[in-house]
Design a protein around this motif. Structure first.
Motif, PDB file in Angstrom:
ATOM      1  N   ASP A 193      -8.741  15.556  29.092  1.00 19.73           N
ATOM      2  CA  ASP A 193      -8.130  15.319  30.404  1.00 19.73           C
ATOM      3  C   ASP A 193      -7.933  16.639  31.151  1.00 19.73           C
ATOM      4  OD1 ASP A 193      -7.010  13.681  32.387  1.00 19.73           O
ATOM      5  OD2 ASP A 193      -4.986  13.978  31.621  1.00 19.73           O
ATOM      6  N   ALA A 194      -7.585  17.679  30.403  1.00 15.84           N
ATOM      7  CA  ALA A 194      -7.330  18.997  31.009  1.00 15.84           C
ATOM      8  C   ALA A 194      -8.621  19.681  31.474  1.00 15.84           C
ATOM      9  CB  ALA A 194      -6.607  19.894  30.012  1.00 15.84           C
ATOM     10  N   LEU A 195      -9.772  19.164  31.046  1.00 17.97           N
ATOM     11  CA  LEU A 195     -11.052  19.793  31.412  1.00 17.97           C
ATOM     12  C   LEU A 195     -11.612  19.274  32.744  1.00 17.97           C
ATOM     13  CD1 LEU A 195     -12.756  19.805  27.876  1.00 17.97           C
ATOM     14  CD2 LEU A 195     -11.696  21.738  29.050  1.00 17.97           C
ATOM     15  N   GLY A 196     -10.906  18.325  33.348  1.00 15.96           N
ATOM     16  CA  GLY A 196     -11.290  17.899  34.701  1.00 15.96           C
ATOM     17  C   GLY A 196     -12.323  16.792  34.770  1.00 15.96           C
ATOM     18  N   VAL A 197     -12.425  15.975  33.715  1.00 18.93           N
ATOM     19  CA  VAL A 197     -13.388  14.869  33.732  1.00 18.93           C
ATOM     20  C   VAL A 197     -12.859  13.732  34.600  1.00 18.93           C
ATOM     21  CG1 VAL A 197     -14.158  15.529  31.420  1.00 18.93           C
ATOM     22  CG2 VAL A 197     -12.477  13.683  31.666  1.00 18.93           C
ATOM     23  N   ASP A 198     -13.753  12.811  34.962  1.00 17.50           N
ATOM     24  CA  ASP A 198     -13.357  11.719  35.863  1.00 17.50           C
ATOM     25  C   ASP A 198     -12.819  10.496  35.130  1.00 17.50           C
ATOM     26  OD1 ASP A 198     -14.395  12.799  38.572  1.00 17.50           O
ATOM     27  OD2 ASP A 198     -16.059  13.115  37.191  1.00 17.50           O
ATOM     28  N   TYR A 199     -13.479  10.149  34.032  1.00 19.39           N
ATOM     29  CA  TYR A 199     -13.057   8.987  33.233  1.00 19.39           C
ATOM     30  C   TYR A 199     -13.002   9.373  31.762  1.00 19.39           C
ATOM     31  CZ  TYR A 199     -14.148   5.697  37.079  1.00 19.39           C
ATOM     32  OH  TYR A 199     -14.186   5.018  38.271  1.00 19.39           O
ATOM     33  N   THR A 217      -9.073   5.798  33.271  1.00 22.48           N
ATOM     34  CA  THR A 217      -9.367   5.302  31.925  1.00 22.48           C
ATOM     35  C   THR A 217     -10.380   4.165  31.987  1.00 22.48           C
ATOM     36  OG1 THR A 217      -7.448   3.828  32.034  1.00 22.48           O
ATOM     37  CG2 THR A 217      -7.132   5.963  30.956  1.00 22.48           C
ATOM     38  N   ALA A 218     -11.190   4.090  30.928  1.00 22.55           N
ATOM     39  CA  ALA A 218     -12.200   3.041  30.827  1.00 22.55           C
ATOM     40  C   ALA A 218     -12.180   2.479  29.412  1.00 22.55           C
ATOM     41  CB  ALA A 218     -13.580   3.611  31.149  1.00 22.55           C
ATOM     42  N   VAL A 219     -12.692   1.245  29.269  1.00 27.49           N
ATOM     43  CA  VAL A 219     -12.705   0.609  27.952  1.00 27.49           C
ATOM     44  C   VAL A 219     -14.022  -0.138  27.759  1.00 27.49           C
ATOM     45  CG1 VAL A 219     -11.459  -1.437  28.826  1.00 27.49           C
ATOM     46  CG2 VAL A 219     -11.423  -0.911  26.379  1.00 27.49           C
ATOM     47  N   ALA A 220     -14.582   0.016  26.544  1.00 25.91           N
ATOM     48  CA  ALA A 220     -15.851  -0.636  26.209  1.00 25.91           C
ATOM     49  C   ALA A 220     -15.841  -1.054  24.756  1.00 25.91           C
ATOM     50  CB  ALA A 220     -17.008   0.335  26.460  1.00 25.91           C
ATOM     51  N   GLY A 221     -16.604  -2.095  24.471  1.00 27.95           N
ATOM     52  CA  GLY A 221     -16.780  -2.478  23.078  1.00 27.95           C
ATOM     53  C   GLY A 221     -16.448  -3.929  22.799  1.00 27.95           C
ATOM     54  N   GLY A 222     -17.434  -4.800  22.978  1.00 26.87           N
ATOM     55  CA  GLY A 222     -17.264  -6.214  22.613  1.00 26.87           C
ATOM     56  C   GLY A 222     -16.377  -7.016  23.546  1.00 26.87           C
ATOM     57  N   ILE A 223     -16.187  -6.535  24.779  1.00 30.43           N
ATOM     58  CA  ILE A 223     -15.305  -7.248  25.712  1.00 30.43           C
ATOM     59  C   ILE A 223     -16.036  -8.461  26.277  1.00 30.43           C
ATOM     60  CG2 ILE A 223     -14.026  -7.100  27.884  1.00 30.43           C
ATOM     61  CD1 ILE A 223     -13.756  -4.052  27.253  1.00 30.43           C
ATOM     62  N   LYS A 224     -15.380  -9.609  26.223  1.00 33.82           N
ATOM     63  CA  LYS A 224     -15.933 -10.826  26.823  1.00 33.82           C
ATOM     64  C   LYS A 224     -14.818 -11.603  27.506  1.00 33.82           C
ATOM     65  CE  LYS A 224     -16.387 -12.616  22.078  1.00 33.82           C
ATOM     66  NZ  LYS A 224     -16.263 -11.361  21.324  1.00 33.82           N
ATOM     67  N   LEU A 263     -11.526   1.039  34.593  1.00 28.71           N
ATOM     68  CA  LEU A 263     -12.908   0.575  34.489  1.00 28.71           C
ATOM     69  C   LEU A 263     -13.056  -0.276  33.232  1.00 28.71           C
ATOM     70  CD1 LEU A 263     -15.873   0.744  35.492  1.00 28.71           C
ATOM     71  CD2 LEU A 263     -16.100   2.882  34.217  1.00 28.71           C
ATOM     72  N   VAL A 264     -13.587  -1.480  33.420  1.00 28.38           N
ATOM     73  CA  VAL A 264     -13.849  -2.384  32.296  1.00 28.38           C
ATOM     74  C   VAL A 264     -15.363  -2.482  32.136  1.00 28.38           C
ATOM     75  CG1 VAL A 264     -13.599  -4.745  31.426  1.00 28.38           C
ATOM     76  CG2 VAL A 264     -11.746  -3.705  32.755  1.00 28.38           C
ATOM     77  N   ILE A 265     -15.838  -2.198  30.911  1.00 28.13           N
ATOM     78  CA  ILE A 265     -17.280  -2.182  30.654  1.00 28.13           C
ATOM     79  C   ILE A 265     -17.644  -3.386  29.794  1.00 28.13           C
ATOM     80  CG2 ILE A 265     -19.184  -0.853  29.660  1.00 28.13           C
ATOM     81  CD1 ILE A 265     -17.385   1.686  30.192  1.00 28.13           C
ATOM     82  N   VAL A 266     -18.524  -4.234  30.326  1.00 26.48           N
ATOM     83  CA  VAL A 266     -18.929  -5.450  29.625  1.00 26.48           C
ATOM     84  C   VAL A 266     -20.445  -5.453  29.475  1.00 26.48           C
ATOM     85  CG1 VAL A 266     -18.871  -7.992  29.624  1.00 26.48           C
ATOM     86  CG2 VAL A 266     -16.971  -6.707  30.628  1.00 26.48           C
ATOM     87  N   GLY A 267     -20.901  -5.694  28.261  1.00 24.27           N
ATOM     88  CA  GLY A 267     -22.338  -5.773  28.005  1.00 24.27           C
ATOM     89  C   GLY A 267     -22.732  -7.191  27.671  1.00 24.27           C
ATOM     90  N   GLY A 268     -22.812  -7.473  26.353  1.00 24.28           N
ATOM     91  CA  GLY A 268     -23.242  -8.795  25.893  1.00 24.28           C
ATOM     92  C   GLY A 268     -22.390  -9.940  26.379  1.00 24.28           C
ATOM     93  N   GLY A 269     -21.122  -9.665  26.719  1.00 23.79           N
ATOM     94  CA  GLY A 269     -20.249 -10.709  27.273  1.00 23.79           C
ATOM     95  C   GLY A 269     -20.798 -11.308  28.558  1.00 23.79           C
ATOM     96  N   ILE A 270     -21.636 -10.550  29.268  1.00 24.00           N
ATOM     97  CA  ILE A 270     -22.333 -11.057  30.461  1.00 24.00           C
ATOM     98  C   ILE A 270     -23.817 -11.288  30.162  1.00 24.00           C
ATOM     99  CG2 ILE A 270     -23.116 -10.493  32.808  1.00 24.00           C
ATOM    100  CD1 ILE A 270     -20.421  -9.031  33.226  1.00 24.00           C
ATOM    101  N   THR A 271     -24.476 -10.270  29.586  1.00 27.62           N
ATOM    102  CA  THR A 271     -25.941 -10.359  29.415  1.00 27.62           C
ATOM    103  C   THR A 271     -26.342 -11.451  28.428  1.00 27.62           C
ATOM    104  OG1 THR A 271     -25.971  -8.652  27.686  1.00 27.62           O
ATOM    105  CG2 THR A 271     -26.256  -7.897  29.959  1.00 27.62           C
ATOM    106  N   GLY A 272     -25.424 -11.802  27.503  1.00 29.78           N
ATOM    107  CA  GLY A 272     -25.744 -12.836  26.516  1.00 29.78           C
ATOM    108  C   GLY A 272     -25.343 -14.235  26.969  1.00 29.78           C
TER     109      GLY A 272
END
Length: 210
Positions: A124-130, A162-169, A183-192
């Motif tokens: 967080d101290a290094l200035g990243v966005d997420y 903050t962002a979250v990923a991993g098996g979210i459906k 930020l909510v990251i969804v993969g197979g929960g939509i693509t499948g």
């Protein structure tokens, strides 16, 4: 709260066709690491050319040569690029500097970080966005999920989003929304899903109402 669609196991034409089905409901399209490995960075360019109104994330999982790899991703049209939280601070600093130059954003993926809270503060101290908590495929296979980790990150981070990923459906989404990531990251929960547009629409509706 934004919704990111993660594409991993598709080629470029199938990926574009898939995004066409759900483009009204997503904010960011992720070109996943498997696609970058299979197709190269031109997959990022193809997606950005096809959907200039959407943000495109290149999931490069940068571990070294941060500045150079950000530069190459930016040339391909990426709006956001991932760097691993377990990488050296100098790598993350180099990535952040180049991203600022290119007007791009950095998402730090905390997959396999041992001390999440401590590393989240440092990153967080290094200035990243997420800063993203991420339960990988192999961890999901043994029943792990990212929800508790998200709460840990939320406590530690003061500057980055903050962002979250991993098996979210759809079924697990209420738990995610409760923790209020940016930020909510969804993969197979939509693509499948059989009806991808219907599922993406419902996920977006729940996210927007918080």
């Amino acid at each position: 709260m934004k919704l990111q669609l993660a594409l991993d196991l598709v080629n470029i034409p199938d990926g574009i066709a898939l995004v066409k089905e759900v483009e009204s409901y997503v904010d960011i399209v992720e070109i996943g690491t498997p696609i970058v490995i299979n197709e190269g960075l031109h997959a990022v360019k193809a997606m950005k050319d096809a959907f200039p109104h959407l943000e495109v994330l290149a999931d490069l999982k940068i571990m070294d040569a941060g500045g150079y790899e950000i530069m190459k991703a930016a040339e391909a049209g990426a709006d956001l690029v991932t760097v691993l939280g377990v990488s050296n601070d100098m790598t993350i600093k180099g990535a952040v500097e180049e991203a600022k130059k290119q007007n791009k954003k950095i998402l730090v993926d905390m997959i396999n970080v041992a001390d999440l809270e401590k590393r989240a503060r440092e990153v967080d101290a290094l200035g990243v966005d997420y800063i993203c908590v991420h339960t990988g495929y192999d961890q999901q296979a043994v029943g792990e999920n990212p929800f508790e980790d998200l709460l840990t990150i939320k406590r530690a981070v003061t500057n980055a989003k903050t962002a979250v990923a991993g098996g979210i459906k759809l079924e697990t989404l209420p738990e995610v929304i409760k923790a209020a990531p940016d930020l909510v990251i969804v993969g197979g929960g939509i693509t499948g899903a059989e009806d991808k547009a219907a599922v993406a629409s419902e996920i977006q509706r729940l996210i927007k109402q918080g």
